[in-house]
Design an enzyme around this catalytic site. Sequence first.
Site, mmCIF file in Angstrom:
data_model
loop_
_atom_site.group_PDB
_atom_site.id
_atom_site.type_symbol
_atom_site.label_atom_id
_atom_site.label_comp_id
_atom_site.label_asym_id
_atom_site.label_seq_id
_atom_site.Cartn_x
_atom_site.Cartn_y
_atom_site.Cartn_z
ATOM 1 C CB SER A 60 40.251 35.256 41.109
ATOM 2 O OG SER A 60 41.442 35.645 40.721
ATOM 3 C CG ASP A 75 35.543 36.173 41.845
ATOM 4 O OD1 ASP A 75 34.226 35.833 41.886
ATOM 5 O OD2 ASP A 75 35.977 36.693 40.843
ATOM 6 C CG HIS A 76 34.609 32.553 39.829
ATOM 7 N ND1 HIS A 76 33.496 32.033 39.184
ATOM 8 C CD2 HIS A 76 34.586 33.822 39.594
ATOM 9 C CE1 HIS A 76 32.592 32.917 38.641
ATOM 10 N NE2 HIS A 76 33.386 34.324 38.846
ATOM 11 N N GLY A 133 34.676 38.968 30.909
ATOM 12 C CA GLY A 133 35.666 39.489 30.128
ATOM 13 C C GLY A 133 35.313 40.534 29.413
HETATM 14 P P1 13P Z 1 33.772 40.981 34.327
HETATM 15 O O1 13P Z 1 34.766 40.311 33.614
HETATM 16 O O2 13P Z 1 32.300 41.382 33.699
HETATM 17 O O3 13P Z 1 34.315 42.094 35.060
HETATM 18 O O4 13P Z 1 33.043 39.986 35.712
HETATM 19 C C1 13P Z 1 33.833 39.862 36.751
HETATM 20 C C2 13P Z 1 33.348 38.692 37.520
HETATM 21 O O5 13P Z 1 32.364 38.254 37.500
HETATM 22 C C3 13P Z 1 34.227 38.274 38.684
HETATM 23 O O6 13P Z 1 33.931 37.115 39.515
HETATM 24 O O1 G3H Z 2 35.688 35.893 36.930
HETATM 25 C C1 G3H Z 2 36.785 36.100 36.873
HETATM 26 C C2 G3H Z 2 37.399 37.343 37.404
HETATM 27 O O2 G3H Z 2 37.529 38.426 36.623
HETATM 28 C C3 G3H Z 2 38.738 36.836 37.956
HETATM 29 O O3 G3H Z 2 39.520 36.672 36.771
HETATM 30 O O4 G3H Z 2 40.588 34.514 37.481
HETATM 31 O O5 G3H Z 2 41.555 36.143 35.708
HETATM 32 O O6 G3H Z 2 41.608 36.425 38.288
HETATM 33 P P1 G3H Z 2 41.000 35.911 36.931
HETATM 34 ZN ZN ZN Z 3 32.537 35.828 38.160
#
Ligand code: 13P
Ligand code: G3H
Ligand code: ZN
Length: 311
Positions: free
Chosen positions: A50, A82-83, A181
């Site tokens: 992330s 991620d994101h 979360g």
């Molecule tokens: P969780 O918080 O359910 O583990 O999801 C993680 C996630 O979607 C990371 O992109």
């Molecule tokens: O979707 C969120 C993931 O769990 C990553 O979390 O942004 O705290 O690293 P973070």
């Molecule tokens: Zn996510």
Amino acid sequence: MPLVTSKEMFEKAYNGGYAIGAFNVNNMEIVQGITEAAAELQAPLILQVSKGARAYANHTYLMKLVEAAVIETGLPICLHLDHGDSFETCKSCIDGGFTSVMIDASSKPFEENIAITRQVVEYAHDRGIVVEAELGTLAGIEDDVKVNAEDSSYTHPEEVEEFVSRTGCDSLAIAIGTSHGAYKFKPGTKPQLRFDVLEEVSKRLPGFPIVLHGSSSVPQEFVEKINKYGGNMPGAIGVPEDQLRKAASMSVCKINIDSDLRLAMTATIREFFVEHPEKFDPREYLKPARAAIKAMVAHKIVDVLGCDHKI
Ligand code: 13P
Ligand code: G3H
Ligand code: ZN
């Protein structure tokens, strides 16, 4: 074997009725715990980073840790952003060696989401990199941005064909009731994903890989352990694993898990400190924490994702 994209993994997962685990990594012990489990079970793997992870650990450290895991395990590993919140973040990860990126413009209006996703896809595809996009908004916390349950919205199936054909994205994250979360559902309510939405999306996008974010199950044994050893997490509830297994047997090819790893690690470290208040060597508490992550990932691979021995 070098890092791979998720293209072949998703084709096999779609046809085989299973999903690939996408686990978030932030440090060496997390990378090791996940990849040791996947190697023992011969499971294809996505490691995802992330924006917060890059800020915490630094892009190059994470990149090198994952490269070390590839050398140590010989696994086909896809390294995914991620994101991604902007074209610039995606570009930086593509230029920096990632094999997959997510552009998450799901909070933007439809046309804006298409425009930014298209821009990332053009840059990525020119370099052989794949792109995940998102339609619909999940509740929960991502990179310190909190989305309240009232502001979240399920994906509208009638939008997905136009979105995918106009953006050219390689996979699509949809909102069917999961959230980020550890507090996903109200205590006392029965968690239920919207399989009707998933089915309608799949009908409109035959053969196309769907992604589920927010898919931690929040095992109560870890919540209880955290609370037993001085924590306070009342009402932490996740997605039932049988519903994730069902989704994996359908068009869902990538299931994102982060919170469950955090719970396993934190519960183990809390227990360690209470049981051994005199100890202070980080190796002594990180070793069982790494083992707890490995056990959690092995369980997910075999019992939830169904992707063991799929290499
Ligand atoms: P969780 O918080 O359910 O583990 O999801 C993680 C996630 O979607 C990371 O992109
Ligand atoms: O979707 C969120 C993931 O769990 C990553 O979390 O942004 O705290 O690293 P973070
Ligand atoms: Zn996510």
